[in-house]
Scaffold this active site. Structure first.
Site, PDB file in Angstrom:
ATOM      1  N   ASN A  26       0.810  -1.228   0.000  1.00  0.00           N
ATOM      2  CA  ASN A  26       0.000   0.000   0.000  1.00  0.00           C
ATOM      3  C   ASN A  26       0.843   1.277   0.000  1.00  0.00           C
ATOM      4  O   ASN A  26       0.459   2.278  -0.591  1.00  0.00           O
ATOM      5  CB  ASN A  26      -0.995   0.000   1.158  1.00  0.00           C
ATOM      6  N   LYS A  71      13.111  -6.869   1.132  1.00  0.00           N
ATOM      7  CA  LYS A  71      12.187  -7.619   0.286  1.00  0.00           C
ATOM      8  C   LYS A  71      10.949  -6.759   0.045  1.00  0.00           C
ATOM      9  O   LYS A  71      10.083  -6.633   0.902  1.00  0.00           O
ATOM     10  CB  LYS A  71      11.756  -8.937   0.919  1.00  0.00           C
ATOM     11  N   PRO A  72      10.857  -6.151  -1.130  1.00  0.00           N
ATOM     12  CA  PRO A  72       9.664  -5.351  -1.431  1.00  0.00           C
ATOM     13  C   PRO A  72       8.439  -6.242  -1.604  1.00  0.00           C
ATOM     14  O   PRO A  72       8.535  -7.471  -1.750  1.00  0.00           O
ATOM     15  CB  PRO A  72      10.024  -4.675  -2.762  1.00  0.00           C
ATOM     16  N   GLY A  89       2.569  -5.264   7.719  1.00  0.00           N
ATOM     17  CA  GLY A  89       1.649  -6.124   6.998  1.00  0.00           C
ATOM     18  C   GLY A  89       0.574  -6.661   7.918  1.00  0.00           C
ATOM     19  O   GLY A  89       0.268  -6.066   8.953  1.00  0.00           O
ATOM     20  N   SER A  90       0.019  -7.791   7.566  1.00  0.00           N
ATOM     21  CA  SER A  90      -1.107  -8.340   8.311  1.00  0.00           C
ATOM     22  C   SER A  90      -0.677  -8.882   9.668  1.00  0.00           C
ATOM     23  O   SER A  90       0.472  -9.284   9.871  1.00  0.00           O
ATOM     24  CB  SER A  90      -1.768  -9.462   7.507  1.00  0.00           C
ATOM     25  N   GLU A 116       4.675  -3.635  12.464  1.00  0.00           N
ATOM     26  CA  GLU A 116       3.523  -2.741  12.378  1.00  0.00           C
ATOM     27  C   GLU A 116       2.449  -3.506  11.631  1.00  0.00           C
ATOM     28  O   GLU A 116       2.573  -3.756  10.429  1.00  0.00           O
ATOM     29  CB  GLU A 116       3.934  -1.441  11.667  1.00  0.00           C
ATOM     30  N   LEU A 117       1.379  -3.896  12.351  1.00  0.00           N
ATOM     31  CA  LEU A 117       0.421  -4.868  11.829  1.00  0.00           C
ATOM     32  C   LEU A 117      -0.959  -4.242  11.609  1.00  0.00           C
ATOM     33  O   LEU A 117      -1.076  -3.051  11.402  1.00  0.00           O
ATOM     34  CB  LEU A 117       0.370  -6.058  12.791  1.00  0.00           C
ATOM     35  N   CYS A 122      -3.514   0.528   6.943  1.00  0.00           N
ATOM     36  CA  CYS A 122      -3.661  -0.081   8.269  1.00  0.00           C
ATOM     37  C   CYS A 122      -4.307   0.868   9.266  1.00  0.00           C
ATOM     38  O   CYS A 122      -4.903   0.434  10.257  1.00  0.00           O
ATOM     39  CB  CYS A 122      -2.307  -0.545   8.784  1.00  0.00           C
ATOM     40  N   GLU A 139     -10.032  -6.953  10.394  1.00  0.00           N
ATOM     41  CA  GLU A 139      -9.698  -5.871   9.475  1.00  0.00           C
ATOM     42  C   GLU A 139     -10.143  -6.221   8.059  1.00  0.00           C
ATOM     43  O   GLU A 139      -9.841  -7.305   7.556  1.00  0.00           O
ATOM     44  CB  GLU A 139      -8.184  -5.632   9.507  1.00  0.00           C
TER      45      GLU A 139
END
Length: 498
Positions: free
Chosen positions: A164, A187-188, A239-240, A259-260, A293, A387
């Site tokens: 995102n 790692k993109p 990410g998740s 950061e989730l 997020c 979410e």
């Protein structure tokens, strides 16, 4: 171009492969296709496997001691050059982000100019201000001890980034890791590999030495190999929650900054400015098609203003321009991928099956999904517990602030909440009662400041990023204890040592 063997990997065209030890190389895992959410297939990228990951980590490990020994001033100069180079290439990178992810061009320009490029400048400024401490000696009746706390880089940092904000979130981590003297294996997201490669391509020109920044392209198996590498010392992941929990299980004793997911409650109390709250809800719910997020995931509105809020919110939703993300007039583009679309559809279908009513605006074709407001949603619906990460927002009627707090605290997540009221005491009390890492008062959920601590509580993450908070995780505090040994006891000199 002529190919050559580089530590077992073959050289490849810039941007289509991995960047390891200062060279672009082809991954050993074949290729994967990148599909634009709006235009279909656009390019293929070389896929890395575990051997490529190991090679990238090895390059970072070998480069790290020399990079850490570089003076802070020299590192700052490199980061400032990187900042300028990204600004110079911001438009072309922004166009690629829009092509690969479906973000609107206005959103990607904002990402490049306001977040990605400045991350390197801010990291440079912050490392210049990052200070140590001195402590008094308290264990002995002596003036011989000197206790000094400073910091050292932890070593190799893995950066695993989402789709995102593919260049922004990555750059926050990369810039601060490099400023601290760490090296990076990045790692993109597989949904934005070329956008990120365009940022990485500028590293050499900025003066980043070979091996200090490495890029591996690939899918989940590449990320897993990076997490499990014994030579990786810290992991930055956005990410998740589900993936973050897997990383935490596999990471062992590595330093973690995770950061989730967020549950994004927007609480609108009876005395709120309804028009302002509606504007905040539009930004909170539909910015980047809800794929943030920090997005509003449920809006809790006091019964006294509920009908007014719903009427004005629906009117504002119907004014959204949903379409081609490359058109500057577009407010909301498509979703990035089928996985996100599937989850959005399932959450809406579950809510409707339980009696909810959907009010929608916009097309539902390909990866486009309408901007959706859900009314009469039961609290046990999936969308109230998990979410959604899409352009769907339940609006729930509440009777008082305590009810809002109870609903907001029910998910186990706690990233960003939004609270709308004109009463200072109420704002303070409610904000204190919410477990979220940030509570925005009379401001959209999708507001953040690049120099303020950012992170969540509960299942929303571990640690805080931005500014010096990043250094707290990816630098190791180190205490130096000196015994001067010069014969001074209790403030009195007992020898001629000085």
């Amino acid at each position: 171009m002529t190919t050559e063997t580089i530590s077992g990997a073959q050289a490849t065209d810039t941007l289509s492969g991995a960047f390891i030890g200062g060279r672009w190389v082809a991954g050993r895992g074949g290729h994967f296709e990148v599909r634009s959410p709006h235009k279909g297939p656009v390019h293929t990228v070389s896929r890395c496997n575990a051997e490529d990951v190991a090679e990238a980590v090895s390059a970072a490990k070998q480069a790290q001691p020399k990079w850490a020994a570089t003076s802070v001033v020299e590192r700052v100069e490199v980061l400032n050059r990187y900042h300028q180079l990204i600004l110079e290439h911001a438009e072309e990178i922004a166009q690629m982000v829009t092509l690969e992810t479906g973000k609107t061009i206005n959103e990607t320009r904002e990402e490049l100019w306001e977040y990605t490029a400045p991350a390197y400048q801010r990291a440079a400024e912050e490392i210049l201000r990052f200070k140590g401490q001195t402590f008094p000696s308290t264990q002995e009746r002596t003036n011989n001890k000197r206790l000094v706390l400073n910091h050292r880089p932890i070593g190799v940092v893995a950066v695993i980034a989402p789709y995102n904000f593919p260049t922004d979130i990555s750059s926050i981590a990369i810039a601060h890791a490099l400023a601290a003297g760490n090296t990076v294996v990045w790692k993109p997201s597989e949904y934005a590999p070329r956008s990120c490669a365009m940022v990485a391509e500028l590293a050499e020109q900025a003066g980043v030495p070979a091996g200090v920044l490495n890029v591996i392209q690939g899918l989940g198996d590449a990320g897993a190999a990076l997490v499990e590498s014994d030579d990786v010392d810290g992991i930055f992941f956005t990410g998740s929650t589900a993936t973050g929990m897997k990383i935490a299980e596999r990471a062992g004793l590595k330093k973690l900054l995770l950061e989730l997911g967020g549950d994004g409650p927007q609480i609108v109390l009876a005395d709120a400015d309804v028009d302002a709250a509606v504007a905040g809800a539009i930004t909170g719910s539909f910015y980047l098609a809800g794929q943030v997020c920090t997005s509003a995931e449920r809006i809790l509105v006091h019964q006294d203003i509920y009908d007014e809020f719903v009427e004005k919110f629906e009117s504002a939703i119907r004014k959204l321009n949903i379409g081609d993300p490359h058109d500057p007039a577009t407010d909301m583009g498509p979703l990035c991928n089928e996985t996100t679309l599937h989850r959005v559809r399932n959450h809406v279908a579950d809510a409707v099956s339980r009696g909810a009513r959907a009010i929608q605006h916009g097309p539902e074709e390909g990866l486009f999904y309408p901007a959706t407001m859900l009314l009469d949603v039961p609290l046990d619906a999936d969308i109230m517990k998990h979410e959604t990460f899409g352009p769907v927002i339940p609006v729930i009627k509440i009777h008082n602030a305590q009810e809002a707090i109870d609903i907001a605290n029910s998910s186990g997540l706690g990233l960003v909440a939004s609270l709308w009221t004109k009463d200072l005491a109420t704002a303070w009390r409610v904000a204190e009662a919410l477990p979220h890492g940030a509570v925005n008062i009379n401001e959209s959920n999708n507001f953040w400041d690049q120099l303020a601590p950012f992170g969540g509580a509960g299942k929303s993450g571990v640690g805080r990023e931005l500014a010096t908070n990043f250094f707290d995780t990816f630098m190791e505090p180190k205490l130096l204890v000196f015994d001067l040994g010069d014969g001074v006891r209790g403030g009195r000199r007992t020898s001629n040592a000085w």
